[in-house]
Write a protein that holds these residues in place. Structure first.
Motif, PDB file in Angstrom:
ATOM      1  N   SER A  39       8.512  20.171  13.006  1.00 44.26           N
ATOM      2  CA  SER A  39       8.145  20.746  11.715  1.00 44.26           C
ATOM      3  C   SER A  39       6.948  21.672  11.914  1.00 44.26           C
ATOM      4  O   SER A  39       6.235  21.574  12.915  1.00 44.26           O
ATOM      5  CB  SER A  39       7.762  19.637  10.731  1.00 44.26           C
ATOM      6  N   ASP A 148       9.148   7.753   8.623  1.00 43.02           N
ATOM      7  CA  ASP A 148      10.570   7.882   8.300  1.00 43.02           C
ATOM      8  C   ASP A 148      11.163   9.227   8.715  1.00 43.02           C
ATOM      9  O   ASP A 148      12.316   9.523   8.426  1.00 43.02           O
ATOM     10  CB  ASP A 148      10.802   7.675   6.800  1.00 43.02           C
ATOM     11  N   LYS A 149      10.385  10.062   9.406  1.00 38.48           N
ATOM     12  CA  LYS A 149      10.860  11.380   9.811  1.00 38.48           C
ATOM     13  C   LYS A 149      12.190  11.326  10.565  1.00 38.48           C
ATOM     14  O   LYS A 149      13.091  12.126  10.301  1.00 38.48           O
ATOM     15  CB  LYS A 149       9.801  12.060  10.682  1.00 38.48           C
ATOM     16  N   LYS A 152      14.998  10.950   8.108  1.00 41.04           N
ATOM     17  CA  LYS A 152      15.203  12.118   7.251  1.00 41.04           C
ATOM     18  C   LYS A 152      15.884  13.261   7.997  1.00 41.04           C
ATOM     19  O   LYS A 152      16.571  14.077   7.397  1.00 41.04           O
ATOM     20  CB  LYS A 152      13.853  12.605   6.701  1.00 41.04           C
ATOM     21  N   TYR A 153      15.643  13.325   9.315  1.00 41.00           N
ATOM     22  CA  TYR A 153      16.209  14.400  10.131  1.00 41.00           C
ATOM     23  C   TYR A 153      16.956  13.792  11.323  1.00 41.00           C
ATOM     24  O   TYR A 153      16.563  13.974  12.480  1.00 41.00           O
ATOM     25  CB  TYR A 153      15.097  15.339  10.605  1.00 41.00           C
ATOM     26  N   ASN A 184      12.635   3.457  13.887  1.00 38.94           N
ATOM     27  CA  ASN A 184      13.453   4.470  13.226  1.00 38.94           C
ATOM     28  C   ASN A 184      14.065   5.446  14.227  1.00 38.94           C
ATOM     29  O   ASN A 184      15.214   5.874  14.070  1.00 38.94           O
ATOM     30  CB  ASN A 184      12.623   5.219  12.185  1.00 38.94           C
TER      31      ASN A 184
END
Length: 253
Positions: A39, A148-149, A152-153, A184
């Motif tokens: 990001s 949680d990245k 999400k991706y 995660n």
């Protein structure tokens, strides 16, 4: 009779062919590509600058190409390392493509470059779908972005050969939960290595360079379980690629 063509699949299939040709051409001259995705604001440039400087100290011939929608700020920063650097301005395009990369490498990439680091556009959506002829795909996430990245991706993290956590010097201040983040990552990409780094403090410095050199020497990279869509293939690259279209096939001097 009408034929329905999925434009996205056609574009990605064309990119995959270009990526295979580029990978083969670069391999023939002894250059390995490392594709860095993250990001905006993840600290990717800061870490890469330190890694490039370390490569120079170790006399490892490397080069770097950085992509942004506008400005040459990142190229100016990376150039401080003393290695060859080039900026690509995408003029609004949110990702790099293999053909675009190949055009910018022609006539610029030093013959001796053993590693080429590509700092992709800051975005975890579009770049995840495009193979750039890389041998090593690295996804970076800072401790400020949340645990949680990866969920999400999932495509970006699911296709990574290596996951790098940045800015760990402020992990405590932002209450980053390392265990949850690792869990995660494991959910979307079982077995992938997660490396903790801090460009400011030098934590983990050299790990990215070491992994890239190992891949260049033919060491097996992590094979993600996530598969690409039907237009292409995953990025484990344990198979051979045919030489392609005369792309950058000159050998090292």
């Amino acid at each position: 009779m009408c034929r329905v063509v999925d434009l996205k699949q056609a574009v990605l299939a064309k990119n995959d062919r270009a990526a295979d040709a580029l990978r083969a051409g670069l391999a023939a001259r002894g250059t390995t590509v490392v594709n860095l995705l993250s990001s905006p604001g993840s600290g990717k440039t800061a870490l890469l600058e330190r890694e490039l400087g370390l490569a120079r100290e170790r006399s490892v011939p490397v080069a770097a190409l950085t992509a942004d929608l506008a400005t040459e700020n990142d190229a100016a920063r990376l150039a401080r390392s003393g290695v060859p650097v080039k900026q690509i301005l995408t003029d609004g395009l949110c990702h790099l493509e293999a053909g675009m990369l190949a055009r910018h490498l022609e006539g610029w990439l030093p013959d001796a470059a053993r590693l080429l680091f590509v700092e992709n556009v800051g975005n975890l959506v579009c770049p995840a779908s495009y193979d750039l002829g890389e041998t090593l795909r690295v996804v970076l996430a800072s401790v400020t972005e949340g645990e949680d990245k990866p969920l999400k991706y999932p495509t970006a993290f699911g296709l990574a050969h290596l996951v790098v956590v940045t800015k760990t010097d402020i992990a405590e201040a932002v209450e980053f939960d390392e265990a949850e983040f690792r869990a995660n990552v494991e959910r979307v990409n079982p077995g992938v290595e997660v490396v903790l780094t801090s460009a400011r403090r030098g934590l983990g410095l050299g790990t990215l360079l070491d992994r890239a050199l190992a891949a260049a020497d033919g060491a097996p990279v992590h094979a993600p379980v996530m598969a690409r869509e039907p237009h292409g293939h995953g990025h484990g690259h344990t198979h051979d690629h045919a030489d392609g279209a005369g792309v950058l096939t000159q050998p090292h001097s």
